[in-house]
Design a protein around this motif. Structure first.
Motif, PDB file in Angstrom:
ATOM      1  N   GLY A 145       0.749  -0.965   0.140  1.00 53.24           N
ATOM      2  CA  GLY A 145      -0.093   0.050   0.000  1.00 53.24           C
ATOM      3  C   GLY A 145       0.773   1.283  -0.019  1.00 53.24           C
ATOM      4  O   GLY A 145       0.477   2.266   0.619  1.00 53.24           O
ATOM      5  N   GLU A 146       1.754   1.334  -0.679  1.00 57.79           N
ATOM      6  CA  GLU A 146       2.893   2.505  -0.883  1.00 57.79           C
ATOM      7  C   GLU A 146       2.266   3.643  -1.287  1.00 57.79           C
ATOM      8  O   GLU A 146       1.527   3.501  -2.437  1.00 57.79           O
ATOM      9  CB  GLU A 146       4.267   1.877  -1.325  1.00 57.79           C
ATOM     10  N   VAL A 147       2.452   4.681  -0.778  1.00 57.22           N
ATOM     11  CA  VAL A 147       1.568   5.809  -1.122  1.00 57.22           C
ATOM     12  C   VAL A 147       2.621   6.795  -1.706  1.00 57.22           C
ATOM     13  O   VAL A 147       3.576   7.108  -1.240  1.00 57.22           O
ATOM     14  CB  VAL A 147       0.819   6.674  -0.151  1.00 57.22           C
ATOM     15  N   SER A 148       2.443   7.388  -3.213  1.00 54.15           N
ATOM     16  CA  SER A 148       3.507   8.115  -3.606  1.00 54.15           C
ATOM     17  C   SER A 148       2.963   9.624  -3.650  1.00 54.15           C
ATOM     18  O   SER A 148       1.755   9.966  -3.760  1.00 54.15           O
ATOM     19  CB  SER A 148       3.557   7.583  -5.117  1.00 54.15           C
ATOM     20  N   ASP A 149       4.036  10.670  -3.298  1.00 58.60           N
ATOM     21  CA  ASP A 149       3.642  11.909  -3.324  1.00 58.60           C
ATOM     22  C   ASP A 149       3.887  12.566  -4.592  1.00 58.60           C
ATOM     23  O   ASP A 149       3.405  13.588  -4.945  1.00 58.60           O
ATOM     24  CB  ASP A 149       4.666  12.660  -2.520  1.00 58.60           C
ATOM     25  N   ASP A 150       4.103  11.733  -5.731  1.00 61.25           N
ATOM     26  CA  ASP A 150       4.205  12.182  -6.992  1.00 61.25           C
ATOM     27  C   ASP A 150       2.849  12.035  -7.714  1.00 61.25           C
ATOM     28  O   ASP A 150       2.530  11.026  -8.080  1.00 61.25           O
ATOM     29  CB  ASP A 150       5.738  11.502  -7.768  1.00 61.25           C
ATOM     30  N   ALA A 151       2.285  13.186  -8.135  1.00 54.84           N
ATOM     31  CA  ALA A 151       0.954  13.028  -8.688  1.00 54.84           C
ATOM     32  C   ALA A 151       1.164  12.329 -10.054  1.00 54.84           C
ATOM     33  O   ALA A 151       0.083  11.640 -10.515  1.00 54.84           O
ATOM     34  CB  ALA A 151       0.455  14.531  -8.844  1.00 54.84           C
ATOM     35  N   ASP A 152       2.270  12.568 -11.021  1.00 54.42           N
ATOM     36  CA  ASP A 152       2.345  12.184 -12.402  1.00 54.42           C
ATOM     37  C   ASP A 152       2.546  10.459 -12.240  1.00 54.42           C
ATOM     38  O   ASP A 152       2.032   9.628 -12.829  1.00 54.42           O
ATOM     39  CB  ASP A 152       3.521  12.584 -13.057  1.00 54.42           C
ATOM     40  N   LEU A 153       3.371  10.421 -11.089  1.00 59.50           N
ATOM     41  CA  LEU A 153       3.682   8.843 -10.990  1.00 59.50           C
ATOM     42  C   LEU A 153       2.384   8.034 -10.411  1.00 59.50           C
ATOM     43  O   LEU A 153       1.794   6.728 -11.057  1.00 59.50           O
ATOM     44  CB  LEU A 153       4.649   8.592  -9.879  1.00 59.50           C
ATOM     45  N   ALA A 154       1.444   8.526  -9.808  1.00 64.93           N
ATOM     46  CA  ALA A 154       0.369   8.337  -9.458  1.00 64.93           C
ATOM     47  C   ALA A 154      -0.777   8.065 -10.445  1.00 64.93           C
ATOM     48  O   ALA A 154      -1.475   6.884 -10.762  1.00 64.93           O
ATOM     49  CB  ALA A 154      -0.458   9.022  -8.090  1.00 64.93           C
ATOM     50  N   ALA A 155      -0.679   9.098 -11.317  1.00 64.80           N
ATOM     51  CA  ALA A 155      -1.683   8.899 -12.528  1.00 64.80           C
ATOM     52  C   ALA A 155      -1.174   7.861 -13.582  1.00 64.80           C
ATOM     53  O   ALA A 155      -1.975   7.243 -14.013  1.00 64.80           O
ATOM     54  CB  ALA A 155      -1.697  10.321 -13.186  1.00 64.80           C
ATOM     55  N   TYR A 156      -0.153   7.649 -13.699  1.00 69.31           N
ATOM     56  CA  TYR A 156       0.760   6.763 -14.704  1.00 69.31           C
ATOM     57  C   TYR A 156       0.389   5.323 -14.133  1.00 69.31           C
ATOM     58  O   TYR A 156      -0.100   4.412 -14.819  1.00 69.31           O
ATOM     59  CB  TYR A 156       2.094   6.947 -14.644  1.00 69.31           C
ATOM     60  N   ASN A 157       0.571   5.118 -12.988  1.00 67.15           N
ATOM     61  CA  ASN A 157       0.155   3.865 -12.338  1.00 67.15           C
ATOM     62  C   ASN A 157      -1.356   3.593 -12.342  1.00 67.15           C
ATOM     63  O   ASN A 157      -1.586   2.503 -12.451  1.00 67.15           O
ATOM     64  CB  ASN A 157       0.372   3.820 -10.572  1.00 67.15           C
ATOM     65  N   ARG A 158      -2.475   4.437 -12.144  1.00 70.18           N
ATOM     66  CA  ARG A 158      -3.692   4.282 -12.324  1.00 70.18           C
ATOM     67  C   ARG A 158      -3.879   4.190 -13.682  1.00 70.18           C
ATOM     68  O   ARG A 158      -4.679   3.065 -14.088  1.00 70.18           O
ATOM     69  CB  ARG A 158      -4.458   5.584 -12.170  1.00 70.18           C
TER      70      ARG A 158
END
Length: 157
Positions: free
Chosen positions: A126-139
């Motif tokens: 459940g690692e949470v990333s602070d990087d919005a671009d990385l989170a969007a790419y993972n989604r």
């Protein structure tokens, strides 16, 4: 020099001679095939002697490493008996095993080249990333995984 005549080293010497002879023989065989009209054999005729040269290079490097290791051990043993260390570092215990700044132990010389160590990094589920671009790419990647027949242009996000 005596160290190069142990059973393990004799096996290495024999393996080197057998491999070099085999590789050079295969190179000569490819030259004869190439002379008979097989054009691709010219590449192999060059390749096999390169393999033989690599075997000789590795063998020679290992011989030098072993001899250098033996000479270093003899020098360290000679230095340890000839001149005892009475410096302040020795009085503080800096030469103790495991101490910060401790040198190599006299009976185990430190190798000149160390092998790299791979460390596997386990990521939390459940690692949470602070990087919005990385989170969007993972989604986006998880959407592609959930919709195997979809094209990238079908992504709703």
């Amino acid at each position: 020099m005596k160290r190069l005549w142990t059973p393990a080293w004799i096996a290495r010497h024999v393996a080197m001679v057998v491999l070099v002879t085999t590789f050079l023989g295969l190179g000569w065989w490819q030259v004869s095939r190439a002379a008979a009209g097989n054009a691709i054999s010219w590449g192999y005729a060059v390749e096999w002697p390169i393999f033989a040269g690599f075997v000789v290079f590795v063998w020679w490097r290992e011989v030098r490493h072993t001899l250098r290791e033996q000479d270093t051990a003899v020098e360290q043993a000679g230095d340890a008996t000839a001149a005892p260390d009475t410096s302040a570092d020795a009085a503080c215990g800096a030469d103790a095993p495991g101490a910060v700044g401790a040198g190599p132990e006299p009976d185990r010389p430190r190798p000149g080249i160390r092998r790299p160590v791979r460390v596997a990094r386990a990521t939390a589920v459940g690692e949470v990333s602070d990087d919005a671009d990385l989170a969007a790419y993972n989604r986006y990647l998880s959407w592609l995984n959930a919709n195997p027949g979809a094209k990238p242009g079908d992504y709703p996000g």
